[in-house]
Design an enzyme around this catalytic site. Sequence first.
Site, mmCIF file in Angstrom:
data_model
loop_
_atom_site.group_PDB
_atom_site.id
_atom_site.type_symbol
_atom_site.label_atom_id
_atom_site.label_comp_id
_atom_site.label_asym_id
_atom_site.label_seq_id
_atom_site.Cartn_x
_atom_site.Cartn_y
_atom_site.Cartn_z
ATOM 1 C CG HIS A 6 -1.724 -1.242 1.363
ATOM 2 N ND1 HIS A 6 -2.976 -1.439 0.828
ATOM 3 C CD2 HIS A 6 -1.395 -2.410 1.978
ATOM 4 C CE1 HIS A 6 -3.397 -2.667 1.121
ATOM 5 N NE2 HIS A 6 -2.448 -3.277 1.817
ATOM 6 C CB SER B 161 14.059 22.212 -15.009
ATOM 7 O OG SER B 161 13.325 23.408 -15.144
ATOM 8 C CE LYS C 125 12.094 19.564 -11.474
ATOM 9 N NZ LYS C 125 10.926 19.046 -10.922
ATOM 10 C CD GLU D 161 9.270 12.082 -15.521
ATOM 11 O OE1 GLU D 161 8.331 12.838 -15.807
ATOM 12 O OE2 GLU D 161 10.377 12.502 -15.137
#
Length: 462
Positions: free
Chosen positions: A156, A277, A283, A290
């Site tokens: 979970h 970024s 970043k 992704e």
Amino acid sequence: MTNLWSGRFDTAPDAAAFDFGASFRFDRRLFEDDVTGSAAWARALRKTGVLTPDEAAQLEQTLASLREEARTNAGFVAGDDEDVHSFVERLLVERVGDAGRRLHTGRSRNEQVSLDLRLYLRRRIPLLQRAVAAVVDALAAQAASAGDALMPSFTHFRPAQPVLVAHFFLSHAAPLRRDFARLAGARDEADALPLGSGAIAGTAYSVDVDALAADLGFSRIVDNSMDASSDRDFAATFLYACALTMVHLSRLAEDLIIFCGDEHRFFELSDALSTGSSMMPQKKNPDPLELVRGKSGRAIGHLVGMLTTIKGLPTGYNKDLQEDKEAVFGAEDTLSGCLAVVRSVARGLTLNAERTTAAASGLLLATDVADYLVGKGMPFRRAHEVVGALVRKLIAEKRDFETLSLAEWRAASELCEADVIARVTPAVSVQAKRTPQSTAPDAVRARLADVRRWLDGLGDLC
Ligand code: ARG
């Protein structure tokens, strides 16, 4: 304009409709398979007497030279042809005349396209399998270098129990090994010769299909010519194998995105496989992972698209089936691209053992405390309650098991003895596991050795 079927019509086809129906821009990828199949068909026709030995030899030589030309000239397989079959036949007729015009005797494009796709999958699937094995290899290398380092596992998405970092890596190798086998199964399904089916009813020439199957390296022939002309189950099976492999890569990507993130920092992504970024200088983004996660949607889409295409077809070839190729090629390209990038990412990960070890401790040892009490004779359900109450107290006091004195342990249960303190640690927790699939260090080492043996045993393939 003439094409394979223009004799039936007195006007030229509508140019836009012809383009709409043409598949050459994508089925050119089947060129080598079409050449392979056509050469074998020429040999089969020679045995039936449809082609003279000279004609068959001429065709075979010309097909071989076409293959050579295509290998040396990337722009060779091109033209206004409707599809790759028409292209090959046009060139044969241009180069050898009537022998080229005889080659399609007793053969239909309906079976030819099925043959080509089967031959294609047969030669391409092993490349995907090799790439799957390379990811397994990268995961096994990470498992080996992690040694006995610990990390938390999650259910979970809440901390559950300590595990070895190696166990985590091997948990992603296991589904990929199943994918490898699933791809082998897809290859087996494609491994049946459809030639001899004709357009739908079979062929009127006494072609020895068993000999033809052997010639082309097929292990068997199809069962039924009507089925063969519309069967794309083998393509759907391949798409399923690709989609599920992509689902597994996507889940691995998701785990790594989370575990490499600032909240966890269990692993560090190599700079070369991260992106920055344009605006936020701090970043370091996991774009490749992704994209793998995102592209799983595409692979699933190819499977669903194919199943939808075939579900309402009347028996026999229908042009809808032309949709199979872009799905197969798209799934193949997506999967092979993702396997390559996931392999690089997996190889380039650096373990932050300090972070993983720290996160492997704390209240996630609660089950081990319950097991300790069970060892002292308490029924498990009772032990669960006792430890639950202890956990509640520790949460309220913002503490964990490590900070409990013996008196506090004994206040929780009189069954606690001095050994409880040494027993409730992440290292003891993993050591205590007893089953071969568990995170016990010996068990994980044995599983890792098994993965290595499997990789070594792939021999030629990898
Ligand atoms: N381009 C077609 C396909 O991909 C080849 C088979 C054509 N057969 C036909 N009867 N029109 O399915």
